[in-house]
Design a protein around this motif. Sequence first.
Motif, PDB file in Angstrom:
ATOM      1  N   THR A   1       0.836  -1.211   0.000  1.00 39.74           N
ATOM      2  CA  THR A   1       0.000   0.000   0.000  1.00 39.74           C
ATOM      3  C   THR A   1       0.863   1.250   0.000  1.00 39.74           C
ATOM      4  O   THR A   1       1.767   1.391   0.809  1.00 39.74           O
ATOM      5  N   SER A   2       0.585   2.119  -0.916  1.00 43.51           N
ATOM      6  CA  SER A   2       1.359   3.369  -0.969  1.00 43.51           C
ATOM      7  C   SER A   2       0.769   4.407  -0.029  1.00 43.51           C
ATOM      8  O   SER A   2      -0.410   4.369   0.298  1.00 43.51           O
ATOM      9  N   ARG A   3       1.606   5.318   0.413  1.00 41.52           N
ATOM     10  CA  ARG A   3       1.144   6.402   1.311  1.00 41.52           C
ATOM     11  C   ARG A   3       1.457   7.737   0.669  1.00 41.52           C
ATOM     12  O   ARG A   3       2.510   7.925   0.105  1.00 41.52           O
ATOM     13  N   LEU A   4       0.503   8.622   0.790  1.00 41.18           N
ATOM     14  CA  LEU A   4       0.674   9.970   0.257  1.00 41.18           C
ATOM     15  C   LEU A   4       0.739  10.933   1.423  1.00 41.18           C
ATOM     16  O   LEU A   4      -0.162  10.930   2.260  1.00 41.18           O
TER      17      LEU A   4
ATOM     18  N   LEU B   1      -6.229  10.555  -4.626  1.00 42.45           N
ATOM     19  CA  LEU B   1      -5.323   9.585  -4.011  1.00 42.45           C
ATOM     20  C   LEU B   1      -5.263   8.334  -4.879  1.00 42.45           C
ATOM     21  O   LEU B   1      -6.280   7.901  -5.431  1.00 42.45           O
TER      22      LEU B   1
ATOM     23  N   ALA C   1      -4.472   4.125  -1.306  1.00 42.37           N
ATOM     24  CA  ALA C   1      -3.591   5.013  -0.535  1.00 42.37           C
ATOM     25  C   ALA C   1      -4.358   5.697   0.590  1.00 42.37           C
ATOM     26  O   ALA C   1      -5.581   5.836   0.547  1.00 42.37           O
TER      27      ALA C   1
END
Length: 206
Positions: free
Chosen positions: A2-5, A56, A60
């Motif tokens: 999972t990517s995070r912004l 997003l 994210a």
Amino acid sequence: MTSRLTASLTATLLLTTTLYTATTAHADDGPSVPPGTEATALAPVELDANDPDLKLPEGATLAEPKVLDIKQVVEDESGEERREDTNADVKFALQAEVLFPKDSARLSAAAKARLAAIAQEIESQNATRIRVFGFTDDLGSSAHGDVLSKQRANAVHQVLDAELNDPGVTFEVRGYGEDYPIASNSSEEGRKKNRRVEVSFARGDG
């Protein structure tokens, strides 16, 4: 994965040239938070993660919000005196040369007048906790710089304490020596900036 912004606020630095004044207090050897790294109690800006205008990537999430104070810096043309204002604090920084003779902690009459002006600002902000920090460049031994920066901080504290004459005001006084330089020690211009005394306090209702 999972990517995070990360959503962050941008701190704005405003630079201008004007003349202000500075101060100091009694030094000890206990641990202290390095200058300029104190946490702020201001609430972060709320963001709606479900807002359709907030784009997003799929899966994210938003990182925890952070608060960065907007800082305004006012420095006289010679660079001898500097004032920094944030939403929470006021800091005055005076180069050692405008306060003391070389390698000395004896304040001049002109220096005491500058400190009196800072005491007036402290009163106008209704501040009750004052921090006075002394610093040196990296010339000479580190031990000598530690002692001299403490002596200079103590000298400034004594003047401020006498000007304020208020038992409700407390001081934290430190001598940091050559730690926490604000310029390079590779030139005399930089070393001159590092030889300084800083007086800071919380912004009040003044």
